[in-house]
Design an enzyme around this catalytic site. Structure first.
Site, mmCIF file in Angstrom:
data_model
loop_
_atom_site.group_PDB
_atom_site.id
_atom_site.type_symbol
_atom_site.label_atom_id
_atom_site.label_comp_id
_atom_site.label_asym_id
_atom_site.label_seq_id
_atom_site.Cartn_x
_atom_site.Cartn_y
_atom_site.Cartn_z
ATOM 1 N N ASN A 162 0.819 -1.170 -0.192
ATOM 2 C CA ASN A 162 -0.056 0.034 -0.004
ATOM 3 C C ASN A 162 0.820 1.212 0.048
ATOM 4 O OD1 ASN A 162 0.148 -1.397 2.678
ATOM 5 N ND2 ASN A 162 0.012 0.551 3.546
ATOM 6 N N SER A 210 -11.224 -5.156 0.407
ATOM 7 C CA SER A 210 -12.032 -4.008 1.328
ATOM 8 C C SER A 210 -12.654 -3.191 0.346
ATOM 9 C CB SER A 210 -11.004 -2.986 2.288
ATOM 10 O OG SER A 210 -11.590 -2.241 2.679
ATOM 11 N N HIS A 212 -13.602 0.161 0.569
ATOM 12 C CA HIS A 212 -13.436 1.350 0.314
ATOM 13 C C HIS A 212 -12.249 1.530 -0.288
ATOM 14 C CE1 HIS A 212 -10.317 2.522 3.640
ATOM 15 N NE2 HIS A 212 -10.753 1.448 3.867
ATOM 16 N N THR A 251 -25.773 -9.505 12.294
ATOM 17 C CA THR A 251 -26.510 -9.275 11.394
ATOM 18 C C THR A 251 -25.710 -8.732 10.120
ATOM 19 O OG1 THR A 251 -28.105 -8.937 12.889
ATOM 20 C CG2 THR A 251 -28.425 -7.894 10.757
ATOM 21 N N CYS A 337 -1.591 5.835 8.008
ATOM 22 C CA CYS A 337 -1.401 4.963 9.317
ATOM 23 C C CYS A 337 -0.355 5.304 9.877
ATOM 24 C CB CYS A 337 -1.551 3.584 9.273
ATOM 25 S SG CYS A 337 -2.836 2.951 8.167
HETATM 26 C C1 LIG Z 1 -6.431 -0.052 3.732
HETATM 27 C C2 LIG Z 1 -5.593 -1.183 3.843
HETATM 28 C C3 LIG Z 1 -5.986 -2.095 4.882
HETATM 29 C C4 LIG Z 1 -6.954 -1.852 5.965
HETATM 30 O O1 LIG Z 1 -8.228 -2.043 5.400
HETATM 31 P P1 LIG Z 1 -9.506 -1.555 5.989
HETATM 32 O O2 LIG Z 1 -10.467 -2.132 5.193
HETATM 33 O O3 LIG Z 1 -9.597 0.055 5.994
HETATM 34 O O4 LIG Z 1 -9.561 -2.157 7.419
HETATM 35 C C5 LIG Z 1 -5.227 -3.577 5.065
HETATM 36 N N1 LIG Z 1 -4.241 -3.709 4.344
HETATM 37 C C6 LIG Z 1 -3.671 -2.919 3.126
HETATM 38 C C7 LIG Z 1 -3.038 -3.366 2.439
HETATM 39 C C8 LIG Z 1 -4.450 -1.666 2.952
HETATM 40 O O5 LIG Z 1 -4.283 -0.989 2.009
#
Ligand SMILES: *Cc1c(COP(=O)(O)O)cnc(C)c1O
Length: 413
Positions: A162, A210, A212, A251, A337
């Protein structure tokens, strides 16, 4: 068209929802509001149908069977469930028996949502190897092979990083794990939905993604759990109503799940075009910046990387001043982060980037609606800002005069 400022070049931190995703979600707030667990009436069935459709889209994106998809609250939960759930299920000795509980392989540049569960398991009696990639940032199958032991129960290696966007050797690592009988998990948060996944060909047992990060909503994600060859079992972390085949009680977040499904469907259809366009834009950005400035470096492997993420270090500028100077361009120094703290990025440090240079690095990540005009503007702003900061830097003067700064003995004041 006039540029809108501030400009968003932080799509690795999160993406806006695609309007088509929002549209798909809306009916599920007010009209189709039933609990998919209500098996005895129309409201429940309608909600369940929405969830099933979504499960199908996510499965198709991954080349999986819909039964192998477990909805979660995102990748942090998916990673925790995969890593702790597998460790507790496949442990070699129970807690408190005074024997090693099993060996896990991961790497030092994983997201905290992988590193921290691994560190917790370490405290609880598991042994963990944290592989350290070299300056190219790639975790190879050979590195994993050298770390595997007879008591290795789990290997967890992210698909793409990331912070620097580098891509690890997932299919080869998966093949190796299967030969040796270890479960293979990959945090595919930055990869799935952007690049093709086929869990069979790619030999993945567990995969987290994920919503988002792929133009879906926040607070929803999916964990792929292989059902055959081998069938992977996990110890649940959340007990309760037994939803999601007992892997994840609670749920279901129906609106979120419907959004994730729509995002996955769009991602699959538009992946190739998006990736091609973003690759051209990223290269344009990188060459505009590094072409006009000396003493810069793009971190990580030049080719084995995601199309949309770049991470550039600028020599002879101070990190905080650089962030201030480009504050109309929303991007990250290090990762989202860690940017709250003044610690240099642990990812860049692992790659051997010095503290100074790690501080003065920018992660720029492009997205579905990033334009060429935006990229050109961002490059121009960054070049101008770096030039201006350097013009105030005595170190940069010395460097230009040919003085080797590493050999300078600084006086005490
Ligand atoms: C954003 C990210 C996460 C965390 O994901 P969330 O859905 O926000 O908990 C974990 N791993 C990587 C590589 C990410 O880029």
């Amino acid at each position: 068209m006039a540029l809108k400022l501030p400009m968003y070049l932080d799509h690795a931190a999160t993406t806006p929802c695609d309007p088509r995703v929002v549209e798909a979600m809306l009916p599920y707030f007010t009209k189709v509001f039933g609990n998919p667990g209500s098996r005895n009436h129309e409201f429940g069935w309608a909600a369940e149908e929405g969830v099933d459709t979504s499960r199908g889209h996510v499965a198709e994106l991954l080349g999986a069977d819909p039964k192998e998809i477990v909805f979660t609250s995102g990748s942090t939960e998916g990673n925790n469930l995969a890593i702790k759930g597998a460790a507790y299920m496949y442990e070699k000795a129970p807690a408190g028996a005074g024997k090693p509980r099993g060996h896990i392989v991961t790497c030092a540049i994983e997201h905290k949502a992988v590193l921290d569960p691994c560190k917790r398991l370490q405290k609880e009696g598991f042994e963990v190897t944290f592989l350290e990639p070299g300056p190219d940032g790639i975790v190879t199958a050979e590195m994993v092979q050298a770390a595997l032991r007879d008591d290795t129960i789990l290997v967890t290696i992210m698909w793409a990083n990331n912070e620097i966007g580098t891509v690890n050797e997932v299919p080869r690592i998966g093949a190796l794990c299967h030969e040796r009988g270890a479960v293979f998990h990959t945090d595919a948060t930055q990869w799935a939905g952007k690049m093709p996944v086929d869990v069979e060909k790619d030999q993945v047992d567990l995969l987290s993604m994920s919503g988002h990060k792929i133009y879906g909503p926040k607070g929803v994600g999916a964990l792929y759990v292989r059902r055959r060859k081998p069938r992977v079992r996990l110890q649940a972390l959340v007990d309760g109503g037994g939803q999601e085949r007992g892997f994840r009680s609670g749920t279901l977040n129906v609106t979120g799940i419907v959004g994730l499904g729509k995002a996955a469907q769009i991602a699959r259809a538009e992946m190739d075009a998006d990736a091609q366009r973003l690759l051209a834009l990223r290269r344009r950005l990188e060459s505009a910046v590094t072409g006009k400035l000396g003493s810069t470096q793009v971190n990580g492997h030049a080719e084995k990387r995601l199309p949309h993420i770049t991470n550039i270090s600028f020599g002879f500028v101070e990190g905080e001043s650089l962030m201030m100077a480009v504050k109309e361009i929303a991007c990250s120094s290090g990762s989202a982060c860690t940017s709250a703290s003044l610690e240099p990025s642990y990812v860049l440090k692992t790659l051997g980037v010095g503290d100074e240079l790690a501080h003065s690095s920018l992660r720029l990540s492009l997205g579905r609606w990033t334009t060429r005009e935006e990229v050109d503007y961002a490059a121009e702003r960054i070049v101008e800002s770096v030039q201006k900061l350097r013009s105030l830097s005595p170190l940069y003067d010395m460097h230009n005069e040919g003085i080797d700064l590493s050999k300078v003995v600084w006086g005490q004041h």
